[in-house]
Design a protein around this motif. Sequence first.
Motif, PDB file in Angstrom:
ATOM      1  N   TYR A  32     -17.875   6.009  -3.344  1.00  0.00           N
ATOM      2  CA  TYR A  32     -17.539   4.630  -2.995  1.00  0.00           C
ATOM      3  C   TYR A  32     -17.357   3.764  -4.232  1.00  0.00           C
ATOM      4  CZ  TYR A  32     -18.540   5.129   2.030  1.00  0.00           C
ATOM      5  OH  TYR A  32     -18.514   5.481   3.356  1.00  0.00           O
ATOM      6  N   ARG A  33     -18.139   4.055  -5.265  1.00  0.00           N
ATOM      7  CA  ARG A  33     -18.157   3.182  -6.434  1.00  0.00           C
ATOM      8  C   ARG A  33     -16.780   3.051  -7.070  1.00  0.00           C
ATOM      9  NH1 ARG A  33     -20.001  -1.309  -8.257  1.00  0.00           N
ATOM     10  NH2 ARG A  33     -20.172  -1.407 -10.531  1.00  0.00           N
ATOM     11  N   SER A  34     -16.007   4.141  -7.071  1.00  0.00           N
ATOM     12  CA  SER A  34     -14.694   4.095  -7.712  1.00  0.00           C
ATOM     13  C   SER A  34     -13.748   3.124  -7.015  1.00  0.00           C
ATOM     14  CB  SER A  34     -14.076   5.494  -7.755  1.00  0.00           C
ATOM     15  OG  SER A  34     -13.738   5.955  -6.466  1.00  0.00           O
ATOM     16  N   PHE A  35     -14.045   2.802  -5.756  1.00  0.00           N
ATOM     17  CA  PHE A  35     -13.251   1.822  -5.020  1.00  0.00           C
ATOM     18  C   PHE A  35     -13.895   0.439  -5.052  1.00  0.00           C
ATOM     19  CE2 PHE A  35     -12.331   5.944  -2.915  1.00  0.00           C
ATOM     20  CZ  PHE A  35     -10.984   6.009  -3.192  1.00  0.00           C
ATOM     21  N   GLU A  36     -15.184   0.385  -4.859  1.00  0.00           N
ATOM     22  CA  GLU A  36     -15.878  -0.905  -4.799  1.00  0.00           C
ATOM     23  C   GLU A  36     -15.722  -1.701  -6.082  1.00  0.00           C
ATOM     24  OE1 GLU A  36     -19.529   0.357  -1.774  1.00  0.00           O
ATOM     25  OE2 GLU A  36     -19.749   0.620  -3.934  1.00  0.00           O
ATOM     26  N   ILE A  37     -15.528  -1.010  -7.202  1.00  0.00           N
ATOM     27  CA  ILE A  37     -15.375  -1.699  -8.480  1.00  0.00           C
ATOM     28  C   ILE A  37     -14.174  -2.628  -8.480  1.00  0.00           C
ATOM     29  CG2 ILE A  37     -13.945   0.114  -9.543  1.00  0.00           C
ATOM     30  CD1 ILE A  37     -16.749  -1.900 -11.277  1.00  0.00           C
ATOM     31  N   VAL A  38     -13.159  -2.330  -7.650  1.00  0.00           N
ATOM     32  CA  VAL A  38     -11.957  -3.161  -7.612  1.00  0.00           C
ATOM     33  C   VAL A  38     -12.282  -4.549  -7.060  1.00  0.00           C
ATOM     34  CG1 VAL A  38      -9.661  -3.400  -6.585  1.00  0.00           C
ATOM     35  CG2 VAL A  38     -10.413  -1.190  -7.475  1.00  0.00           C
ATOM     36  N   ARG A  39     -12.979  -4.594  -5.942  1.00  0.00           N
ATOM     37  CA  ARG A  39     -13.352  -5.900  -5.384  1.00  0.00           C
ATOM     38  C   ARG A  39     -14.378  -6.600  -6.259  1.00  0.00           C
ATOM     39  NH1 ARG A  39     -11.004  -9.603  -3.003  1.00  0.00           N
ATOM     40  NH2 ARG A  39     -10.433  -8.437  -1.107  1.00  0.00           N
ATOM     41  N   GLU A  40     -15.270  -5.863  -6.832  1.00  0.00           N
ATOM     42  CA  GLU A  40     -16.272  -6.450  -7.721  1.00  0.00           C
ATOM     43  C   GLU A  40     -15.600  -7.105  -8.930  1.00  0.00           C
ATOM     44  OE1 GLU A  40     -19.405  -4.495 -10.743  1.00  0.00           O
ATOM     45  OE2 GLU A  40     -19.827  -4.060  -8.632  1.00  0.00           O
ATOM     46  N   THR A  41     -14.585  -6.459  -9.469  1.00  0.00           N
ATOM     47  CA  THR A  41     -13.887  -6.967 -10.644  1.00  0.00           C
ATOM     48  C   THR A  41     -12.952  -8.116 -10.303  1.00  0.00           C
ATOM     49  OG1 THR A  41     -13.962  -4.754 -11.618  1.00  0.00           O
ATOM     50  CG2 THR A  41     -12.369  -6.283 -12.559  1.00  0.00           C
ATOM     51  N   TYR A  42     -12.416  -8.116  -9.104  1.00  0.00           N
ATOM     52  CA  TYR A  42     -11.397  -9.083  -8.694  1.00  0.00           C
ATOM     53  C   TYR A  42     -11.834  -9.728  -7.378  1.00  0.00           C
ATOM     54  CZ  TYR A  42      -6.395 -10.539  -8.394  1.00  0.00           C
ATOM     55  OH  TYR A  42      -5.200 -11.232  -8.350  1.00  0.00           O
ATOM     56  N   PRO A  43     -12.936 -10.479  -7.408  1.00  0.00           N
ATOM     57  CA  PRO A  43     -13.526 -10.956  -6.149  1.00  0.00           C
ATOM     58  C   PRO A  43     -12.629 -11.893  -5.352  1.00  0.00           C
ATOM     59  CG  PRO A  43     -14.579 -11.978  -8.059  1.00  0.00           C
ATOM     60  CD  PRO A  43     -13.724 -10.878  -8.584  1.00  0.00           C
ATOM     61  N   GLU A  44     -11.774 -12.654  -6.036  1.00  0.00           N
ATOM     62  CA  GLU A  44     -10.915 -13.611  -5.332  1.00  0.00           C
ATOM     63  C   GLU A  44      -9.527 -13.058  -5.069  1.00  0.00           C
ATOM     64  OE1 GLU A  44      -9.703 -13.903  -9.578  1.00  0.00           O
ATOM     65  OE2 GLU A  44     -11.545 -13.465  -8.469  1.00  0.00           O
TER      66      GLU A  44
END
Length: 356
Positions: free
Chosen positions: A107-119
């Motif tokens: 999951y982490r490899s995907f979740e990092i995208v929203r974490e990095t680009y929250p808006e």
Amino acid sequence: MVDMSREQRKLDHIRYALELGDGPLTNGLENVHFLHNCLPELAPADIDITTTLSGIKLSVPFLVNAITGGTDNVTEINRKLAQTAAAAGAAIAVGSQYGAVKTQTNYRSFEIVRETYPEGVVFANISALATPAEAQQAVDMLSANALQIHLNPAQELVMPEGDRDFKGLLANMRRILEHVSVPVIVKETGCGMAAEQIRRLLALGFTCFDVGGAGGTNFPAIEAKRFAATGTDLAGWGLATAPSLIEAAAVCGKNDTIVASGGLRDGLASAKALALGADAVGMSGNILRCIMEDGVEVAQQELLEIITDLRLLMLLTGSRDLKALRKTPLYFTGALREFLLCRGHDPIRLSAVRRN
């Protein structure tokens, strides 16, 4: 349990995408030509490049498109892809989450995208074989704004471990559409879309299509490279991006939306794709290459320069916004003109009148 073969495949995709580059087919846009407007009556500040995709407002008509994911080893790459999209205000789509939801790993490899680009505007990505519950899980993983359902039969046929039975895909896709909580984008992965299949999808209620034409990253060629004994005949298979866009624009209505992807690497190709009826442009291979070879800052600058070039080209055609760009005169040459004639598209009419 982690599927190591799946993880290795994802790493191989990155390796061979960079090694092989685009092709062997072109995207067809070399046969699309603008007429210069020597009296544009515009200033750069007048130009509006905002767009809407499935009801989602985008400040720029660009998408850092699906390219990788599904292994912890690409987490940092996905973070940099998200940073690149964020610098330009572009949307971003992750690679296939199908393996992650099947195995409940990575999951982490995907979740990092929203974490990095929250808006940011973030698109989830799932196989057409996924269950509706798995599709919603992919959306929830990212708090995604939309979901891409990817279609890749040619790639699957080249993979020794790939799927061979594509029966029931339409019915399953319809179940996903009815179940998930966000808009759905049907995405080809490099072999394009023809009008016949788009009509079938429209009839089922789908309204957004990423044509994923031939001419860019070539997954049949990548899979053939992974398995030296596999034939490469399908590397030259598919409908290029330009004819795919013309086919899509011919059957989509004013409330439907189109993403152009497949070998679009600069502002000129992007402007041509938008003029042919696309609402947004997806890029991946060129952004990934910049990140891997030169770093995220160079990738960010590359995307920003492409956006600047699009604005300049819109000025040179006298196009105040994307709707006006679709009405600017074009002409067609070479193999694309032959395609138009064979498929019943009128090149003369299309030169002046395209999608509203």
